[in-house]
Design a protein around this motif. Structure first.
Motif, PDB file in Angstrom:
ATOM      1  N   LYS A 121       1.028  -1.197  -0.174  1.00 13.18           N
ATOM      2  CA  LYS A 121      -0.015   0.036  -0.096  1.00 13.18           C
ATOM      3  C   LYS A 121       0.993   1.130   0.149  1.00 13.18           C
ATOM      4  O   LYS A 121       0.496   2.256  -0.372  1.00 13.18           O
ATOM      5  CB  LYS A 121      -0.906   0.035   1.282  1.00 13.18           C
ATOM      6  CG  LYS A 121      -2.036  -0.939   1.077  1.00 13.18           C
ATOM      7  CD  LYS A 121      -2.920  -1.005   2.396  1.00 13.18           C
ATOM      8  CE  LYS A 121      -4.097  -2.090   2.135  1.00 13.18           C
ATOM      9  NZ  LYS A 121      -4.502  -2.359   3.375  1.00 13.18           N
ATOM     10  N   LYS A 122       2.072   1.081   0.468  1.00  9.48           N
ATOM     11  CA  LYS A 122       3.080   2.248   0.394  1.00  9.48           C
ATOM     12  C   LYS A 122       4.050   2.290  -0.552  1.00  9.48           C
ATOM     13  O   LYS A 122       4.519   3.109  -1.020  1.00  9.48           O
ATOM     14  CB  LYS A 122       4.002   1.909   1.848  1.00  9.48           C
ATOM     15  CG  LYS A 122       2.875   2.147   2.981  1.00  9.48           C
ATOM     16  CD  LYS A 122       4.036   1.788   4.096  1.00  9.48           C
ATOM     17  CE  LYS A 122       2.985   1.376   5.364  1.00  9.48           C
ATOM     18  NZ  LYS A 122       3.645   0.589   6.422  1.00  9.48           N
ATOM     19  N   MET A 123       4.314   1.213  -1.233  1.00  5.83           N
ATOM     20  CA  MET A 123       5.460   1.119  -2.308  1.00  5.83           C
ATOM     21  C   MET A 123       4.905  -0.140  -3.296  1.00  5.83           C
ATOM     22  O   MET A 123       4.600  -1.117  -2.933  1.00  5.83           O
ATOM     23  CB  MET A 123       6.805   0.978  -1.615  1.00  5.83           C
ATOM     24  CG  MET A 123       7.663  -0.168  -1.722  1.00  5.83           C
ATOM     25  SD  MET A 123       9.175  -0.322  -1.037  1.00  5.83           S
ATOM     26  CE  MET A 123       9.524   0.977  -0.179  1.00  5.83           C
ATOM     27  N   ASP A 124       5.297   0.240  -4.725  1.00  5.07           N
ATOM     28  CA  ASP A 124       5.221  -0.901  -5.670  1.00  5.07           C
ATOM     29  C   ASP A 124       6.296  -1.710  -5.521  1.00  5.07           C
ATOM     30  O   ASP A 124       7.323  -1.725  -4.951  1.00  5.07           O
ATOM     31  CB  ASP A 124       4.817  -0.265  -7.010  1.00  5.07           C
ATOM     32  CG  ASP A 124       6.211   0.294  -7.532  1.00  5.07           C
ATOM     33  OD1 ASP A 124       7.250   0.292  -6.974  1.00  5.07           O
ATOM     34  OD2 ASP A 124       5.979   1.148  -8.556  1.00  5.07           O
ATOM     35  N   PHE A 125       6.282  -2.776  -6.359  1.00  2.00           N
ATOM     36  CA  PHE A 125       7.027  -3.887  -6.326  1.00  2.00           C
ATOM     37  C   PHE A 125       8.629  -3.325  -6.926  1.00  2.00           C
ATOM     38  O   PHE A 125       9.599  -3.482  -6.425  1.00  2.00           O
ATOM     39  CB  PHE A 125       7.061  -5.042  -7.502  1.00  2.00           C
ATOM     40  CG  PHE A 125       7.944  -5.996  -7.647  1.00  2.00           C
ATOM     41  CD1 PHE A 125       8.395  -6.790  -6.440  1.00  2.00           C
ATOM     42  CD2 PHE A 125       8.643  -6.187  -8.646  1.00  2.00           C
ATOM     43  CE1 PHE A 125       9.379  -7.741  -6.711  1.00  2.00           C
ATOM     44  CE2 PHE A 125       9.546  -7.231  -8.977  1.00  2.00           C
ATOM     45  CZ  PHE A 125      10.166  -7.884  -7.839  1.00  2.00           C
TER      46      PHE A 125
END
Length: 147
Positions: A121-125
């Motif tokens: 929810k805070k950072m993509d892959f």
């Protein structure tokens, strides 16, 4: 010394081919269970398996008779074939990242893997992957990491 003693605990991360969102909520528990089964057949102890729609994290303990590259290749090939046989358009990316893990941090890595939904929810892959490479001091060139 007549016996071999080893503790090869490794946090392995790899993505779906082209980072496609191919692992939906319904497929995830089945795929994680299948991957765990592959590991058991290879005598790999599984501490944790998890991930999101475009990647997987494994915290595994590899026996000394098995190389990391052979373990990952076998896991990827068999799980990809299984998912395709189950009717999913599915393939893993070619490469992977692997980070050795000391005994003292195994519980923290397990929590990290189990909390993938919250974490993403805070950072993509892409951001997560770069952060892991940096955290572990692995030099990389962005053009080869993301094509």
């Amino acid at each position: 010394m007549s016996h071999t003693y080893a503790q090869n605990v490794v946090h392995v991360v790899f993505s779906t081919k082209d980072r496609r969102k191919a692992i939906d909520h319904e497929l995830r528990p089945q795929l994680w269970a299948y991957v765990t089964g592959i590991c058991r057949k290879l005598d790999i102890y599984v501490h944790s398996v998890g991930g999101m729609e475009d990647h997987i994290h494994l915290l595994i303990q590899i026996p000394p008779v098995l190389t990391l590259s052979k373990a990952v290749a076998t896991i990827k090939a068999n799980s990809s074939r299984w998912a395709s046989d189950e009717g999913h358009k599915f393939a893993w990316q070619q490469g992977y990242a692997a980070f050795s893990v000391s005994t003292s941090v195994i519980p923290a890595v397990i929590r990290y893997i189990r909390n993938q939904e919250g974490h993403h929810k805070k950072m993509d892959f892409d951001a997560e992957f770069v952060a892991l490479l940096k955290k572990h001091g692995i030099e990389f060139d962005r053009k080869y990491v993301f094509g």
